[in-house]
Write a protein that holds these residues in place. Structure first.
Motif, PDB file in Angstrom:
ATOM      1  N   ALA A   1       0.994  -1.225  -0.035  1.00 15.22           N
ATOM      2  CA  ALA A   1      -0.044   0.120   0.013  1.00 15.22           C
ATOM      3  C   ALA A   1       0.772   1.350   0.002  1.00 15.22           C
ATOM      4  O   ALA A   1       0.456   2.281  -0.427  1.00 15.22           O
ATOM      5  N   GLU A   2       2.056   1.116   0.479  1.00 16.29           N
ATOM      6  CA  GLU A   2       3.207   2.311   0.710  1.00 16.29           C
ATOM      7  C   GLU A   2       4.168   2.372  -0.480  1.00 16.29           C
ATOM      8  O   GLU A   2       4.877   3.248  -0.278  1.00 16.29           O
ATOM      9  N   ARG A   3       4.230   1.528  -1.379  1.00 12.17           N
ATOM     10  CA  ARG A   3       5.404   1.287  -2.312  1.00 12.17           C
ATOM     11  C   ARG A   3       5.057   0.708  -3.710  1.00 12.17           C
ATOM     12  O   ARG A   3       4.084   0.043  -3.754  1.00 12.17           O
ATOM     13  N   ASP A   4       5.621   1.256  -4.679  1.00 14.66           N
ATOM     14  CA  ASP A   4       5.561   0.799  -5.932  1.00 14.66           C
ATOM     15  C   ASP A   4       6.162  -0.511  -6.007  1.00 14.66           C
ATOM     16  O   ASP A   4       5.671  -1.688  -6.833  1.00 14.66           O
ATOM     17  N   TRP A   5       7.415  -0.984  -5.400  1.00 17.18           N
ATOM     18  CA  TRP A   5       8.286  -2.131  -5.662  1.00 17.18           C
ATOM     19  C   TRP A   5       8.565  -2.397  -4.033  1.00 17.18           C
ATOM     20  O   TRP A   5       8.766  -1.599  -3.287  1.00 17.18           O
ATOM     21  N   LEU A   6       9.004  -3.701  -4.020  1.00 14.90           N
ATOM     22  CA  LEU A   6       9.213  -4.079  -2.568  1.00 14.90           C
ATOM     23  C   LEU A   6      10.882  -3.366  -2.234  1.00 14.90           C
ATOM     24  O   LEU A   6      11.041  -3.299  -1.079  1.00 14.90           O
ATOM     25  N   VAL A   7      11.584  -3.232  -2.969  1.00 18.37           N
ATOM     26  CA  VAL A   7      12.850  -2.750  -2.830  1.00 18.37           C
ATOM     27  C   VAL A   7      13.143  -1.767  -3.946  1.00 18.37           C
ATOM     28  O   VAL A   7      13.221  -1.858  -5.041  1.00 18.37           O
ATOM     29  N   GLY A   8      13.437  -0.415  -3.666  1.00 14.64           N
ATOM     30  CA  GLY A   8      13.709   0.482  -4.550  1.00 14.64           C
ATOM     31  C   GLY A   8      13.011   1.000  -5.276  1.00 14.64           C
ATOM     32  O   GLY A   8      11.794   1.064  -5.420  1.00 14.64           O
ATOM     33  N   ASP A   9      13.325   1.521  -6.739  1.00 18.90           N
ATOM     34  CA  ASP A   9      12.625   2.171  -7.797  1.00 18.90           C
ATOM     35  C   ASP A   9      12.111   1.488  -8.839  1.00 18.90           C
ATOM     36  O   ASP A   9      11.416   1.978  -9.888  1.00 18.90           O
ATOM     37  N   THR A  10      12.745   0.211  -8.856  1.00 14.67           N
ATOM     38  CA  THR A  10      12.463  -0.692 -10.045  1.00 14.67           C
ATOM     39  C   THR A  10      12.417  -2.038  -9.457  1.00 14.67           C
ATOM     40  O   THR A  10      12.496  -2.585  -8.575  1.00 14.67           O
ATOM     41  N   PRO A  11      11.745  -2.859 -10.411  1.00 18.46           N
ATOM     42  CA  PRO A  11      11.486  -4.290 -10.180  1.00 18.46           C
ATOM     43  C   PRO A  11      12.882  -5.016  -9.764  1.00 18.46           C
ATOM     44  O   PRO A  11      13.831  -4.829 -10.227  1.00 18.46           O
ATOM     45  N   THR A  12      12.742  -6.011  -8.693  1.00 19.12           N
ATOM     46  CA  THR A  12      13.875  -6.577  -8.415  1.00 19.12           C
ATOM     47  C   THR A  12      13.290  -8.201  -8.194  1.00 19.12           C
ATOM     48  O   THR A  12      12.217  -8.705  -8.621  1.00 19.12           O
ATOM     49  N   LEU A  13      14.413  -9.035  -8.028  1.00 19.99           N
ATOM     50  CA  LEU A  13      13.907 -10.449  -7.795  1.00 19.99           C
ATOM     51  C   LEU A  13      12.954 -10.754  -6.694  1.00 19.99           C
ATOM     52  O   LEU A  13      12.098 -11.504  -6.747  1.00 19.99           O
ATOM     53  N   ALA A  14      12.625  -9.852  -5.703  1.00 20.09           N
ATOM     54  CA  ALA A  14      11.829  -9.994  -4.630  1.00 20.09           C
ATOM     55  C   ALA A  14      10.367  -9.570  -5.393  1.00 20.09           C
ATOM     56  O   ALA A  14       9.420 -10.499  -4.775  1.00 20.09           O
ATOM     57  N   ASP A  15      10.314  -9.120  -6.393  1.00 21.77           N
ATOM     58  CA  ASP A  15       9.161  -8.682  -7.045  1.00 21.77           C
ATOM     59  C   ASP A  15       8.827  -9.768  -7.936  1.00 21.77           C
ATOM     60  O   ASP A  15       7.522 -10.311  -8.160  1.00 21.77           O
ATOM     61  N   ILE A  16       9.579 -10.429  -8.467  1.00 25.52           N
ATOM     62  CA  ILE A  16       9.578 -11.645  -9.143  1.00 25.52           C
ATOM     63  C   ILE A  16       9.021 -12.785  -8.524  1.00 25.52           C
ATOM     64  O   ILE A  16       8.087 -13.601  -8.903  1.00 25.52           O
TER      65      ILE A  16
END
Length: 208
Positions: free
Chosen positions: A156-171
């Motif tokens: 609810a508070e961020r676009d991606w789990l870490v940083g400003d771009t997708p990472t392995l966490a989002d994958i």
């Protein structure tokens, strides 16, 4: 290098999306888990754990854990970084990777492997036969439901789990949501933050 994998399965999907996003192409052999090809002597001789994915390097080194393969490939193919761009982000990505594996992916696997007849005496991967425990399937479904609620608050508070771009966490999150369909336990439609995040992540990662 040669990659042994089975594209539909969750851990291979994690690695497949990682490679796809970075534009990595490797010699690949599919090991069909539904036909128990991972349990054949020929495969066991290459990958004693009888799991996929597994990457055999040119010098014969075997990497048979997704995170290890991703760390290796990130070093070899640094373009489009998926493990963070600095020490803090790398630590956060690895932490999320571990968290999601424990709280969501394993919860789904717990339900799937303990209630599916295909996995009789195969409730856990590996060489040792493990009996199914129906109560663990029920527990896995409960754990998953609670994890979805927790993630709805996080995104609810961020676009991606870490940083400003997708990472392995989002994958990993996209993979978990896909895998949850195998036990018909996708996130409740009421979790609107989570569904918006997943739609954004699927679009960015090119997942249909």
């Amino acid at each position: 290098m040669k990659l042994y994998t089975f594209d539909p399965a969750p851990n291979p999907m994690r690695l497949g999306l990682f490679m796809q996003h970075k534009g990595i192409s490797l010699e690949t052999e599919q090991i069909d888990l539904m036909k128990a090809q991972h349990m054949r002597d020929e495969y066991r001789a290459i990958v004693p754990a009888m799991t996929v994915p597994a990457l055999v390097l040119d010098d014969g080194t075997l990497l048979d854990e997704v995170i290890g393969i991703c760390v290796y490939l990130e070093e070899k193919f640094p373009q489009k970084p998926l493990l963070g761009t600095n020490a803090t982000e790398r630590a956060q990505v690895i932490s999320w990777d571990h968290n999601l594996f424990l709280t969501i992916l394993l919860a789904i696997a717990e339900a799937f492997r303990n209630e599916n007849p295909v996995f009789e005496n195969r409730a856990l991967p590996g060489q040792v036969p493990i009996s199914q425990i129906p109560a663990l399937a029920e527990r896995g479904r409960f754990r998953l439901g609670e994890a979805w609620k927790a993630m709805d608050k996080v995104v609810a508070e961020r676009d991606w789990l870490v940083g400003d771009t997708p990472t392995l966490a989002d994958i990993d999150m996209v993979t978990c949501e896909n895998f949850s369909g195998w036990i018909d336990a996708r996130p409740d439609p009421a979790l609107e933050n989570l569904h918006r995040y997943l739609a954004r992540a699927r679009d960015e990662l090119g997942v249909g």
